[in-house]
Design a protein around this motif. Structure first.
Motif, mmCIF file in Angstrom:
data_model
loop_
_atom_site.group_PDB
_atom_site.id
_atom_site.type_symbol
_atom_site.label_atom_id
_atom_site.label_comp_id
_atom_site.label_asym_id
_atom_site.label_seq_id
_atom_site.Cartn_x
_atom_site.Cartn_y
_atom_site.Cartn_z
ATOM 1 N N SER A 199 44.566 58.907 48.486
ATOM 2 C CA SER A 199 43.658 57.772 48.604
ATOM 3 C C SER A 199 43.302 57.441 50.042
ATOM 4 N N ALA A 200 44.048 57.953 51.020
ATOM 5 C CA ALA A 200 43.765 57.664 52.429
ATOM 6 C C ALA A 200 43.903 58.943 53.241
ATOM 7 N N ARG B 131 45.864 55.909 39.099
ATOM 8 C CA ARG B 131 45.146 56.620 40.156
ATOM 9 C C ARG B 131 44.496 55.591 41.055
ATOM 10 N N LEU B 132 44.790 55.648 42.339
ATOM 11 C CA LEU B 132 44.246 54.674 43.266
ATOM 12 C C LEU B 132 42.773 54.908 43.485
ATOM 13 N N GLN B 133 41.987 53.824 43.583
ATOM 14 C CA GLN B 133 40.551 53.926 43.824
ATOM 15 C C GLN B 133 40.319 54.075 45.304
ATOM 16 N N SER B 134 39.472 55.043 45.685
ATOM 17 C CA SER B 134 39.154 55.255 47.101
ATOM 18 C C SER B 134 37.948 54.423 47.487
ATOM 19 N N PRO C 117 53.931 52.955 48.343
ATOM 20 C CA PRO C 117 52.709 52.859 49.155
ATOM 21 C C PRO C 117 51.714 53.931 48.722
ATOM 22 N N GLU C 118 50.491 53.803 49.152
ATOM 23 C CA GLU C 118 49.449 54.757 48.768
ATOM 24 C C GLU C 118 49.734 56.143 49.337
ATOM 25 N N LEU C 119 49.371 57.148 48.566
ATOM 26 C CA LEU C 119 49.515 58.528 49.018
ATOM 27 C C LEU C 119 48.459 58.821 50.076
ATOM 28 N N GLU D 125 34.613 59.675 39.317
ATOM 29 C CA GLU D 125 33.863 58.774 40.201
ATOM 30 C C GLU D 125 34.365 58.832 41.636
ATOM 31 N N SER D 126 35.660 59.029 41.840
ATOM 32 C CA SER D 126 36.180 59.139 43.205
ATOM 33 C C SER D 126 35.617 60.377 43.886
ATOM 34 N N THR D 127 35.575 61.489 43.149
ATOM 35 C CA THR D 127 35.002 62.722 43.691
ATOM 36 C C THR D 127 33.528 62.536 44.014
ATOM 37 N N ARG D 128 32.795 61.901 43.106
ATOM 38 C CA ARG D 128 31.361 61.687 43.317
ATOM 39 C C ARG D 128 31.115 60.824 44.558
#
Length: 421
Positions: free
Chosen positions: A150-151, A418-421, A7-9, A95-98
């Motif tokens: 990611s969550a 790496r999961l996309q947020s 599952p997602e972290l 991009e996730s950080t941005r």
């Protein structure tokens, strides 16, 4: 044998003692986020301006990590939302950080606009536009990316009580911007003084998907971040707990990963008087501000005038900020809004090496298998510029590198996704 997909972290934030940007940053660094990686992200936005220094402290007898943001140059002037947005948009960031950082400052801009009775585009930040708050916001977002989170969910938020000195004089606690930011969120006073700052609350609410007690997690790490004050009898800390949620008990094999049905909003505007050279910047700005997608459709308006229909797909959290961008970045005077439902595959990112340059590959997947793998075009352009070769050559090499890495339809989803947020 097919690999079981974890599952997602997820991360849970304990804000029962309040929250500030530096406290949350310290908690994530204490949980394992690499401080040098975080510093690099901050330097990408405000280079040669601040240094992040971590050291252990005690808060009411509890060990915690304190991260100080030290200024390296003369104090900075206050910045507007448009200036900060430009800094985030042009910086070399993951991009996730941005996306996360833009979402946080968008929330702050909306809150400040309501407090002062001005348009979001007219907001000039004071305390939250200073160098240390930019470092806190970008640092927290980079730390989440570094940890692979990611969550995010939070506990109830302690806000404090009394008064505090601000740019416009002494004001009551919670300060007006904090009250705007916590609309719909569970809060308590929690103690005397300002326990929650606008930056800290914006980070918590803009990055979290929900609120409640500690969820069921298989804990992998945790961290404790300290505030500046050491109050007697109440540890002035933020705690973060990181782990994986439990797998579906009925799942004997792979964890289902899509398609996922989500409630979205479609924003549309007809524009017949905008210089066409402006449109690429408009689309990029919308995407950087959190749009799920944005596109143009040629149309014919009254009296046969050619025009463009701008369409923006978004979730409810980003709707207000994206409406403001459409109204300020284009010449339209109105926006249509339609609730829609979107089914989308889960997606994430892998990196491949192209002649020494990093190129991200977006991987769409379901039930543990790759559906599509597409090189990120911005990375391809950057690599082409660095290597001094045509973009199409780097694109071909990126596709070949992705295939060589096993990122092909039907293959198992890679371990390092790496999961996309």
């Amino acid at each position: 044998m097919e690999r079981r997909v974890d599952p997602e972290l997820a991360a849970w934030l304990d804000l029962s003692a309040g929250v500030a940007g530096d406290m949350l940053l310290a908690a994530l660094v204490d949980a394992g986020a690499d401080l040098e990686e975080v510093q690099s992200a901050v330097d990408a936005v405000i280079p040669d301006t601040v240094r992040l220094v971590a050291h252990e402290v005690q808060r009411a007898g509890m060990r915690a990590l304190k991260v100080d943001v030290e200024l390296l140059v003369a104090d900075q002037h206050h910045r507007s939302w448009s200036v900060i947005r430009d800094l985030l948009t042009t910086a070399s960031l993951d991009e996730s950080t941005r996306r996360r950082a833009v979402a946080v400052f968008s929330a702050l801009a909306e809150a400040e606009a309501r407090v002062h009775g001005v348009g979001v585009g007219d907001v000039h930040f004071h305390e939250v536009g200073a160098w240390d708050s930019i470092a806190d916001v970008v640092g927290v977002c980079a730390a989440l990316t570094a940890l692979g989170i990611s969550a995010v969910t939070t506990s109830g938020i302690a806000l404090g009580s009394g008064t505090v000195s601000a740019a416009h004089g002494r004001i009551p606690v919670p300060v007006p911007a904090v009250l705007e930011l916590v609309r719909g969120w569970e809060v308590v006073a929690g103690g005397d003084g300002e326990l929650a700052t606008p930056t800290g609350v914006a980070l918590a609410t803009a990055l979290s998907t929900g609120q409640g007690g500690l969820p069921v997690l298989r804990v992998t790490t945790s961290g404790v971040g300290a505030g500046t004050k050491d109050a007697t009898g109440r540890p002035n800390v933020v705690r973060v707990v990181v782990g994986h949620g439990p797998a579906d008990p009925e799942s004997a094999g792979l964890e289902p990963t899509g398609p996922e049905l989500a409630e979205m909003v479609l924003l549309e505007a007809n524009v017949d008087d905008l210089d066409p050279r402006v449109w690429p910047t408009v689309i990029d700005t919308l995407m950087d501000a959190g749009a799920a997608d944005a596109w143009l459709t040629p149309i014919v308006m009254k009296r046969g005038r050619p025009a463009q229909q701008l369409s923006v797909l978004t979730d409810a959290r980003h709707r207000a900020a994206l409406c403001d961008i459409v109204l300020t970045a284009t010449s339209t005077i109105g926006i249509r809004e339609t609730p829609v439902r979107r089914s989308a595959l889960a997606r994430g990112w892998c990196d491949v090496d192209v002649d020494g340059c990093r190129v991200g590959v977006k991987v769409a997947h379901r039930d543990g298998r790759v559906v599509t793998a597409t090189p990120e075009f911005r990375d391809v352009e950057a690599a082409a510029l660095s290597l001094g070769v045509p973009v199409r050559h780097v694109l071909d090499r990126s596709v070949a590198a992705a295939v060589g890495a096993g990122l092909v339809a039907g293959a198992a989803v890679p371990e390092g996704l790496r999961l996309q947020s």
